[in-house]
Design a protein around this motif. Structure first.
Motif, PDB file in Angstrom:
ATOM      1  N   UNK A 182      28.476  70.143  29.361  1.00  0.00           N
ATOM      2  CA  UNK A 182      29.868  69.375  29.507  1.00  0.00           C
ATOM      3  C   UNK A 182      30.724  69.112  28.159  1.00  0.00           C
ATOM      4  N   UNK A 183      29.912  68.745  27.268  1.00  0.00           N
ATOM      5  CA  UNK A 183      30.715  67.970  26.245  1.00  0.00           C
ATOM      6  C   UNK A 183      31.136  69.229  25.331  1.00  0.00           C
ATOM      7  N   UNK A 184      30.514  70.415  25.272  1.00  0.00           N
ATOM      8  CA  UNK A 184      31.082  71.685  24.817  1.00  0.00           C
ATOM      9  C   UNK A 184      32.382  72.010  25.677  1.00  0.00           C
ATOM     10  N   UNK A 185      32.337  72.124  27.024  1.00  0.00           N
ATOM     11  CA  UNK A 185      33.444  72.476  27.799  1.00  0.00           C
ATOM     12  C   UNK A 185      34.622  71.669  27.458  1.00  0.00           C
ATOM     13  N   UNK A 186      34.478  70.264  27.250  1.00  0.00           N
ATOM     14  CA  UNK A 186      35.427  69.302  27.271  1.00  0.00           C
ATOM     15  C   UNK A 186      36.128  69.372  26.001  1.00  0.00           C
ATOM     16  N   UNK A 187      35.155  69.725  25.033  1.00  0.00           N
ATOM     17  CA  UNK A 187      35.639  69.886  23.486  1.00  0.00           C
ATOM     18  C   UNK A 187      36.586  71.078  23.382  1.00  0.00           C
ATOM     19  N   UNK A 188      36.179  72.165  23.962  1.00  0.00           N
ATOM     20  CA  UNK A 188      37.155  73.575  24.025  1.00  0.00           C
ATOM     21  C   UNK A 188      38.232  73.284  24.912  1.00  0.00           C
ATOM     22  N   UNK A 189      38.282  72.460  25.986  1.00  0.00           N
ATOM     23  CA  UNK A 189      39.427  72.315  26.787  1.00  0.00           C
ATOM     24  C   UNK A 189      40.473  71.608  25.846  1.00  0.00           C
ATOM     25  N   UNK A 190      39.912  70.565  25.114  1.00  0.00           N
ATOM     26  CA  UNK A 190      40.781  69.625  24.286  1.00  0.00           C
ATOM     27  C   UNK A 190      41.423  70.498  23.289  1.00  0.00           C
ATOM     28  N   UNK A 191      40.752  71.329  22.670  1.00  0.00           N
ATOM     29  CA  UNK A 191      41.236  72.406  21.695  1.00  0.00           C
ATOM     30  C   UNK A 191      42.468  73.608  22.139  1.00  0.00           C
ATOM     31  N   UNK A 192      42.071  73.843  23.338  1.00  0.00           N
ATOM     32  CA  UNK A 192      42.794  75.015  23.866  1.00  0.00           C
ATOM     33  C   UNK A 192      43.854  74.521  24.923  1.00  0.00           C
ATOM     34  N   UNK A 193      43.672  73.533  25.369  1.00  0.00           N
ATOM     35  CA  UNK A 193      44.513  72.882  26.368  1.00  0.00           C
ATOM     36  C   UNK A 193      44.344  73.504  27.823  1.00  0.00           C
ATOM     37  N   UNK A 200      36.475  74.916  16.154  1.00  0.00           N
ATOM     38  CA  UNK A 200      36.713  73.708  16.195  1.00  0.00           C
ATOM     39  C   UNK A 200      36.060  72.765  17.051  1.00  0.00           C
ATOM     40  N   UNK A 201      35.965  73.329  18.200  1.00  0.00           N
ATOM     41  CA  UNK A 201      35.164  72.614  19.325  1.00  0.00           C
ATOM     42  C   UNK A 201      33.902  72.192  18.812  1.00  0.00           C
ATOM     43  N   UNK A 202      33.084  73.000  18.086  1.00  0.00           N
ATOM     44  CA  UNK A 202      31.725  72.791  17.547  1.00  0.00           C
ATOM     45  C   UNK A 202      31.842  71.608  16.482  1.00  0.00           C
ATOM     46  N   UNK A 203      33.047  71.627  15.809  1.00  0.00           N
ATOM     47  CA  UNK A 203      33.215  70.603  14.603  1.00  0.00           C
ATOM     48  C   UNK A 203      33.328  69.127  15.591  1.00  0.00           C
ATOM     49  N   UNK A 204      34.185  69.321  16.683  1.00  0.00           N
ATOM     50  CA  UNK A 204      34.492  68.075  17.331  1.00  0.00           C
ATOM     51  C   UNK A 204      33.286  67.464  18.030  1.00  0.00           C
ATOM     52  N   UNK A 205      32.329  68.488  18.483  1.00  0.00           N
ATOM     53  CA  UNK A 205      31.191  68.033  18.962  1.00  0.00           C
ATOM     54  C   UNK A 205      30.188  67.261  18.158  1.00  0.00           C
ATOM     55  N   UNK A 212      18.351  73.751  27.789  1.00  0.00           N
ATOM     56  CA  UNK A 212      18.603  72.432  27.379  1.00  0.00           C
ATOM     57  C   UNK A 212      19.997  72.121  26.807  1.00  0.00           C
ATOM     58  N   UNK A 213      20.410  73.114  26.292  1.00  0.00           N
ATOM     59  CA  UNK A 213      22.057  72.884  25.683  1.00  0.00           C
ATOM     60  C   UNK A 213      22.787  72.831  27.151  1.00  0.00           C
ATOM     61  N   UNK A 214      22.689  73.781  27.997  1.00  0.00           N
ATOM     62  CA  UNK A 214      23.423  73.744  29.287  1.00  0.00           C
ATOM     63  C   UNK A 214      23.348  72.280  29.860  1.00  0.00           C
ATOM     64  N   UNK A 215      22.158  71.933  29.935  1.00  0.00           N
ATOM     65  CA  UNK A 215      22.185  70.469  30.966  1.00  0.00           C
ATOM     66  C   UNK A 215      22.602  69.423  29.982  1.00  0.00           C
ATOM     67  N   UNK A 216      22.493  69.394  28.592  1.00  0.00           N
ATOM     68  CA  UNK A 216      22.532  68.191  27.833  1.00  0.00           C
ATOM     69  C   UNK A 216      24.065  68.095  27.225  1.00  0.00           C
ATOM     70  N   UNK A 217      24.552  69.246  26.725  1.00  0.00           N
ATOM     71  CA  UNK A 217      25.415  69.584  25.929  1.00  0.00           C
ATOM     72  C   UNK A 217      26.652  70.263  26.542  1.00  0.00           C
TER      73      UNK A 217
END
Ligand code: ADP
Ligand code: MG
Length: 455
Positions: free
Chosen positions: A58-69, A7-12, A51-56
């Motif tokens: 935070x985006x991935x972490x927040x997407x997961x946080x939104x999904x998982x709470x 779900x997080x991947x889809x939201x990213x 590259x993904x660590x520095x560019x995406x």
């Protein structure tokens, strides 16, 4: 976790461009939970992990946080078995392991519609394009190509100066095709993007994925191919893409600022480009400029009186982009002051341009074009390595004018002249300064060139 991950991947995916998604996000796989609580994310190689660590990251972490709470820190690293899941020639031929890995994702992430992946800009349609004597031929060819098979013009090659509607027509073709035949795989890409994607995929060791995404389309729209000048590796790759599509009878449409014969490209590419139909676009006449202004105003739902439209169209005659810019300033001022669009308001909003013509932002391309036309050579000659005086003299003049009329730095100007060093520009500016103090004819020419450009 798998479920949250999907779900997080889809939201990213909804927040980044299709290119970014396919290149960086889609190949990621969740790994195991580490002893420090972080979740491991497996990437193609070290480069991708960084590259993904520095560019995406935070985006991935927040997407997961939104999904998982709750927050979940991620740790990106290269997958030791990465070679097993890169370089897949086509989904059918991939390994069973790979299939299992993609299956979990594709089952849940909604498939991307062809239209969503096309890279097309919504407002550039045939409906919003005004046809005049200046673009009639290009428009007719574009409309014919959009009608689809049988292929009559392949490739269609559209060329002309900056801001004359090349990109607009390219997108318009794409929209029309998707509207009439929604299953068609249409892909728009700028030449610059083509190059950066090619470099990124190469670095990732995924050249086949790169090739795959361009060779599987039904229609390829490539914008501003003069950008390929001097870029050997990218040119070579583009040549193969071109041949593969051409051989499969897929439609290719290209735009450029020069004729194929004037492009400093590999001879093979040049002759390929000239095989189809070559059409050019010219600056619009007054009547067409008025029609364009009225159409843009109508699209915005704004009433534009004839006298105002004529005044604007008369004041700005370089290209449509400038014209549009002026109209936007007028709209902005009217809305800020909550006033109707009158002649007085238009004059007020254009005061800077009309009073201080030299303040207008002049694109380097336009300087190159004007100087090239003046000396009866092509803009490409200015960016080429040709050394005879016939070319080197206008080149120095063009560099000098770029320095004088724009705010670009020496290195930036050098870059636009076929990637020359800044010292070359410095030298050219010095030479022209010296020469014009001794040579009154040159001084006059510089004067009229400056006036032409500043207007
Ligand atoms: P180019 O790619 O040739 O540099 P663009 O296609 O980006 O130029 O056009 C610049 C702007 O002018 C765009 O906003 C486009 O919509 C507009 N434009 C150009 N030609 C026309 C036209 N004939 N009718 C309507 N809009 C136009
Ligand atoms: Mg363009």
């Amino acid at each position: 976790m798998e479920e949250f991950w999907t779900k997080a991947v889809a939201s990213v995916g909804a927040q980044v461009s299709p290119e970014v998604f396919n290149l960086w996000i889609k190949p990621l796989r969740p790994g195991k939970k580490l002893s420090d609580g972080r979740l491991e994310i497996l990437c193609h190689n070290d480069f991708a992990a960084d590259y993904v660590r520095s560019h995406y990251g935070t985006l991935l972490e927040s997407a997961i946080a939104v999904e998982r709470g709750t927050h979940q820190s991620l740790s990106f690293r290269a997958n030791p078995e990465a070679s097993n899941f890169s370089e897949k020639p086509s989904p059918k031929e991939s390994s069973p392991r790979q299939d299992a890995a993609t299956q979990t994702q594709t089952n849940e992430v909604p498939p991307v519609q062809p239209a969503a992946n096309s890279g097309l800009m919504e407002r550039y349609t045939f409906e919003s394009f005004v046809v005049g004597a200046c673009n009639q031929f290009a428009h007719a060819a574009a409309a014919r190509v959009a009608d689809g098979p049988p292929l009559v013009y392949n490739p269609l090659y559209m060329h002309g100066g900056t801001g004359l509607g090349k990109t607009h027509l390219l997108h318009a073709i794409g929209h029309k095709v998707l509207k009439d035949r929604p299953q068609t795989k249409v892909r728009y890409i700028s030449s610059e993007k083509f190059m950066t994607l090619f470099i990124d995929y190469t670095r990732m060791g995924r050249v086949n994925d790169f090739k795959g995404q361009f060779r599987s389309v039904d229609m390829l729209l490539v914008d501003d191919i003069h950008f390929f000048a001097g870029k050997k590796g990218t040119q070579e790759e583009f040549f193969h893409t071109f041949n593969a599509l051409y051989g499969d009878a897929k439609q290719i449409i290209l735009t450029s600022d020069s004729l194929p014969s004037d492009m400093p490209l590999d001879e093979r590419l040049r002759s390929r480009f000239a095989q189809g139909l070559v059409v050019d676009l010219h600056p619009p006449d007054l009547e067409t400029r008025v029609a364009i202004l009225k159409k843009k105003a109508a699209i915005e739902g704004i009433d534009l009186q004839d006298d105002v439209a004529f005044f604007l169209a008369d004041a700005i005659h370089t290209n449509v982009r400038e014209l549009e810019g002026a109209l936007i300033r007028v709209f902005a001022l009217a809305s800020m002051e909550k006033a109707p669009i009158t002649m007085a308001l238009v004059k007020e909003s254009l005061r800077n341009i009309l009073k201080n013509p030299e303040r207008r932002v002049i694109p380097i391309e336009e300087i190159q074009r004007t100087v090239a036309t003046f000396y009866k050579i092509s803009p490409m000659d200015l960016r080429s390595n040709k050394r005879s005086r016939e070319f080197s003299h206008p080149r120095q003049i063009a560099m000098y004018l770029c320095k004088k009329l724009t705010n670009h730095s020496y290195p930036e100007i050098g870059e636009q002249f076929g990637g020359r060093d800044h010292t070359t520009v410095l030298y050219a500016v010095g030479r022209v300064n010296e020469k014009q103090s001794e040579d009154s004819i040159l001084a006059k020419q510089l004067q009229s060139l400056s006036e032409m450009l500043s207007h």
